[in-house]
Write a protein that holds these residues in place. Sequence first.
Motif, PDB file in Angstrom:
ATOM      1  N   SER A 146      30.222  35.744  61.855  1.00  0.00           N
ATOM      2  CA  SER A 146      30.119  37.114  61.588  1.00  0.00           C
ATOM      3  C   SER A 146      29.642  36.780  60.036  1.00  0.00           C
ATOM      4  N   GLU A 147      30.217  36.220  59.329  1.00  0.00           N
ATOM      5  CA  GLU A 147      29.719  35.979  57.779  1.00  0.00           C
ATOM      6  C   GLU A 147      28.299  35.173  57.858  1.00  0.00           C
ATOM      7  N   ALA A 148      28.070  34.427  58.552  1.00  0.00           N
ATOM      8  CA  ALA A 148      26.890  33.784  58.714  1.00  0.00           C
ATOM      9  C   ALA A 148      25.581  34.769  59.212  1.00  0.00           C
ATOM     10  N   LYS A 149      25.945  35.499  59.982  1.00  0.00           N
ATOM     11  CA  LYS A 149      24.973  36.519  60.323  1.00  0.00           C
ATOM     12  C   LYS A 149      24.714  37.625  59.158  1.00  0.00           C
ATOM     13  N   ASN A 150      25.958  38.165  58.473  1.00  0.00           N
ATOM     14  CA  ASN A 150      25.913  39.029  57.387  1.00  0.00           C
ATOM     15  C   ASN A 150      24.987  38.490  56.218  1.00  0.00           C
ATOM     16  N   ARG A 151      25.313  36.958  55.958  1.00  0.00           N
ATOM     17  CA  ARG A 151      24.551  36.433  54.621  1.00  0.00           C
ATOM     18  C   ARG A 151      23.107  36.329  55.069  1.00  0.00           C
ATOM     19  N   VAL A 211      34.514  23.485  65.902  1.00  0.00           N
ATOM     20  CA  VAL A 211      35.042  23.197  64.864  1.00  0.00           C
ATOM     21  C   VAL A 211      35.343  21.812  64.699  1.00  0.00           C
ATOM     22  N   LYS A 212      34.196  21.136  63.947  1.00  0.00           N
ATOM     23  CA  LYS A 212      34.386  19.582  63.892  1.00  0.00           C
ATOM     24  C   LYS A 212      35.095  19.354  62.639  1.00  0.00           C
ATOM     25  N   SER A 213      35.719  18.061  62.884  1.00  0.00           N
ATOM     26  CA  SER A 213      36.475  17.618  61.717  1.00  0.00           C
ATOM     27  C   SER A 213      35.619  17.620  60.033  1.00  0.00           C
ATOM     28  N   THR A 214      34.552  17.314  60.182  1.00  0.00           N
ATOM     29  CA  THR A 214      33.676  17.393  58.869  1.00  0.00           C
ATOM     30  C   THR A 214      33.310  18.716  58.595  1.00  0.00           C
ATOM     31  N   LYS A 215      33.340  19.796  59.474  1.00  0.00           N
ATOM     32  CA  LYS A 215      33.213  21.141  59.120  1.00  0.00           C
ATOM     33  C   LYS A 215      34.332  21.963  58.805  1.00  0.00           C
ATOM     34  N   ARG A 216      35.698  21.458  59.175  1.00  0.00           N
ATOM     35  CA  ARG A 216      36.796  22.181  59.524  1.00  0.00           C
ATOM     36  C   ARG A 216      37.041  23.027  58.097  1.00  0.00           C
ATOM     37  N   ALA A 217      37.138  22.355  57.017  1.00  0.00           N
ATOM     38  CA  ALA A 217      37.520  22.969  55.542  1.00  0.00           C
ATOM     39  C   ALA A 217      36.564  23.931  55.270  1.00  0.00           C
ATOM     40  N   GLY A 218      35.352  23.815  55.534  1.00  0.00           N
ATOM     41  CA  GLY A 218      34.207  24.741  55.557  1.00  0.00           C
ATOM     42  C   GLY A 218      34.358  26.126  55.939  1.00  0.00           C
ATOM     43  N   ILE A 219      34.869  25.888  57.299  1.00  0.00           N
ATOM     44  CA  ILE A 219      34.875  27.264  58.155  1.00  0.00           C
ATOM     45  C   ILE A 219      36.012  28.095  57.822  1.00  0.00           C
ATOM     46  N   ILE A 220      37.057  27.191  57.512  1.00  0.00           N
ATOM     47  CA  ILE A 220      38.194  28.006  57.206  1.00  0.00           C
ATOM     48  C   ILE A 220      38.160  28.714  55.592  1.00  0.00           C
ATOM     49  N   GLY A 221      37.483  27.866  54.919  1.00  0.00           N
ATOM     50  CA  GLY A 221      36.968  28.557  53.551  1.00  0.00           C
ATOM     51  C   GLY A 221      36.281  29.722  53.856  1.00  0.00           C
ATOM     52  N   VAL A 222      35.301  29.882  54.476  1.00  0.00           N
ATOM     53  CA  VAL A 222      34.575  30.972  54.804  1.00  0.00           C
ATOM     54  C   VAL A 222      35.281  32.122  55.456  1.00  0.00           C
ATOM     55  N   ALA A 223      36.281  31.721  56.131  1.00  0.00           N
ATOM     56  CA  ALA A 223      37.087  32.629  56.811  1.00  0.00           C
ATOM     57  C   ALA A 223      37.980  33.472  55.791  1.00  0.00           C
ATOM     58  N   PHE A 224      38.506  32.524  54.640  1.00  0.00           N
ATOM     59  CA  PHE A 224      39.125  32.971  53.418  1.00  0.00           C
ATOM     60  C   PHE A 224      38.612  33.896  52.702  1.00  0.00           C
ATOM     61  N   GLU A 225      36.894  33.608  52.565  1.00  0.00           N
ATOM     62  CA  GLU A 225      36.171  34.303  51.588  1.00  0.00           C
ATOM     63  C   GLU A 225      36.106  35.647  52.339  1.00  0.00           C
ATOM     64  N   ALA A 226      35.909  36.020  53.741  1.00  0.00           N
ATOM     65  CA  ALA A 226      36.032  37.123  54.439  1.00  0.00           C
ATOM     66  C   ALA A 226      37.142  37.912  54.170  1.00  0.00           C
ATOM     67  N   TYR A 227      38.369  37.079  54.098  1.00  0.00           N
ATOM     68  CA  TYR A 227      39.550  37.784  54.084  1.00  0.00           C
ATOM     69  C   TYR A 227      39.614  38.350  52.498  1.00  0.00           C
ATOM     70  N   PRO A 315      44.164  17.786  53.630  1.00  0.00           N
ATOM     71  CA  PRO A 315      42.961  17.730  52.291  1.00  0.00           C
ATOM     72  C   PRO A 315      42.574  19.140  51.855  1.00  0.00           C
ATOM     73  N   LEU A 316      42.400  19.264  50.613  1.00  0.00           N
ATOM     74  CA  LEU A 316      41.927  20.307  49.932  1.00  0.00           C
ATOM     75  C   LEU A 316      40.695  20.272  49.053  1.00  0.00           C
ATOM     76  N   PRO A 317      39.487  20.345  49.818  1.00  0.00           N
ATOM     77  CA  PRO A 317      38.280  20.175  48.960  1.00  0.00           C
ATOM     78  C   PRO A 317      38.026  21.358  48.398  1.00  0.00           C
ATOM     79  N   TRP A 318      37.059  21.413  47.466  1.00  0.00           N
ATOM     80  CA  TRP A 318      36.752  22.515  46.726  1.00  0.00           C
ATOM     81  C   TRP A 318      36.200  23.648  47.367  1.00  0.00           C
ATOM     82  N   GLU A 319      35.263  23.438  48.630  1.00  0.00           N
ATOM     83  CA  GLU A 319      34.996  24.571  49.579  1.00  0.00           C
ATOM     84  C   GLU A 319      36.072  25.296  50.174  1.00  0.00           C
ATOM     85  N   LEU A 320      37.236  24.676  50.192  1.00  0.00           N
ATOM     86  CA  LEU A 320      38.576  25.368  50.819  1.00  0.00           C
ATOM     87  C   LEU A 320      39.228  25.911  49.760  1.00  0.00           C
ATOM     88  N   LEU A 321      39.434  25.320  48.564  1.00  0.00           N
ATOM     89  CA  LEU A 321      40.401  25.584  47.808  1.00  0.00           C
ATOM     90  C   LEU A 321      39.872  26.675  46.572  1.00  0.00           C
TER      91      LEU A 321
END
Length: 428
Positions: A146-151, A211-227, A315-321
């Motif tokens: 949903s976020e990818a479609k809106n952007r 949800v791949k392991s390399t994209k997991r933090a970015g997907i959850i980070g985008v979800a928190f941006e929507a939140y 792990p807390l990369p900047w895209e999630l943090l």
Amino acid sequence: MPPSPAAAGAASPSNSSSASASDPTPSWWESVSQARSRILALSSILPPPADSDVAALADSDRPARALLRSPASYAALSAALRSGGGADDPACHWLYDTLLSPDPDLRLAALAFLPLLSSLYLLRLPPALPSSLSGFEAVLLAVYSSEAKNRQGKPVLVQVPDLSVPSLYHTPLSSPSSKSPRRQQPPPIPPPAGNVVVGVLSPPLEPQAAVKSTKRAGIIGVAFEAYYAKISQMPAASKVDACNAVAAWAGQYCKCRFELDEELDGEEADSLGSVSPLSSSEAENGKALEEEMAKMRVNGDSNGRNCGEREGRVPLPWELLQPVMRVLGHCLLAPLNPAEVRDAAAEAVRVVYARSCHELVPQAILASRSLIELDKSARKAAKAADAAASGAIVSVGTAGSTASSSRPSSKPNTPGKQRKPDVLLVSK
């Protein structure tokens, strides 16, 4: 002559379909009917004590808002999520279908469970099988899509001033001469047009089918941006869950998380240390999350390299943090948040500060330390305001007692004015 009810009913579907085709936002009656159907669908998957309470929300004037603000429905669905998460989990199916609803209030009601769902998903990742978490992943992918479609493939940008270019208010002026002290100063040099630096707050989103392991933090980070975009409308229990999730992900419960609180009084510092990052006095979801994390053990060695580390750290990369810190900032500083939300955010941001100090992450240290300093100043201001208010109450009470003591004392039965003589009527 007005049309008959049958004709009006026959014409309503075509009119509603044409209206929905031109405007994606549903009408008021469509929103109410959709909300009632989603509430009844939710009550059908809940256990007996909670199903009747949730079903009663369908009779309200605004069912979606009533569902969002109902503590009973939040606690019931949270308990269902803790015991599920698989592909056939009815709670995950309900969240997925509700997130795809065109009604914004219904999407808010589903988005409120995102912090708890993300926390359960990341905490169960190492020992759990991938198939047992596919329901959680489907909900996260729904928010991400949903976020990818809106952007529409565009990044989220932020404009900050360029510190290398002098601004209008920092241009040096020529010193006045001693011979003409009142000589008019030349106008300041206007800043150049390109004195703004454009930073990328969030990169363009690529479509993700899993949800791949390399994209997991970015997907959850985008979800928190929507939140975070709708956090002002979220219930307090959901915000407490968000703070508890961040504290569990950081997992650094050593004494160094309170090193910036040395200036606070002992009683206030003790109150900060007593706040549990995994519990809330008024939210039942915090207690259940504490039971979920009860199996954690504290690992430490004699050298103190792993002091205060707990299982469940991720792990807390900047895209999630980065979106997580914005959520903590709102929970910590928004004036309308209740005390349990601010306390949970205060503990979470200190755990993140300890984690960032141990791992030497400059961005996380700067963000968490700034929030801690703002929290300290807000607590000091609140304490000073309470002291001033209590002092004013004491002064008013003292003035009132002094005025009452200066009045002449009199017996309660003594009249203040001379009474008229009683006239008795006697019958002849």
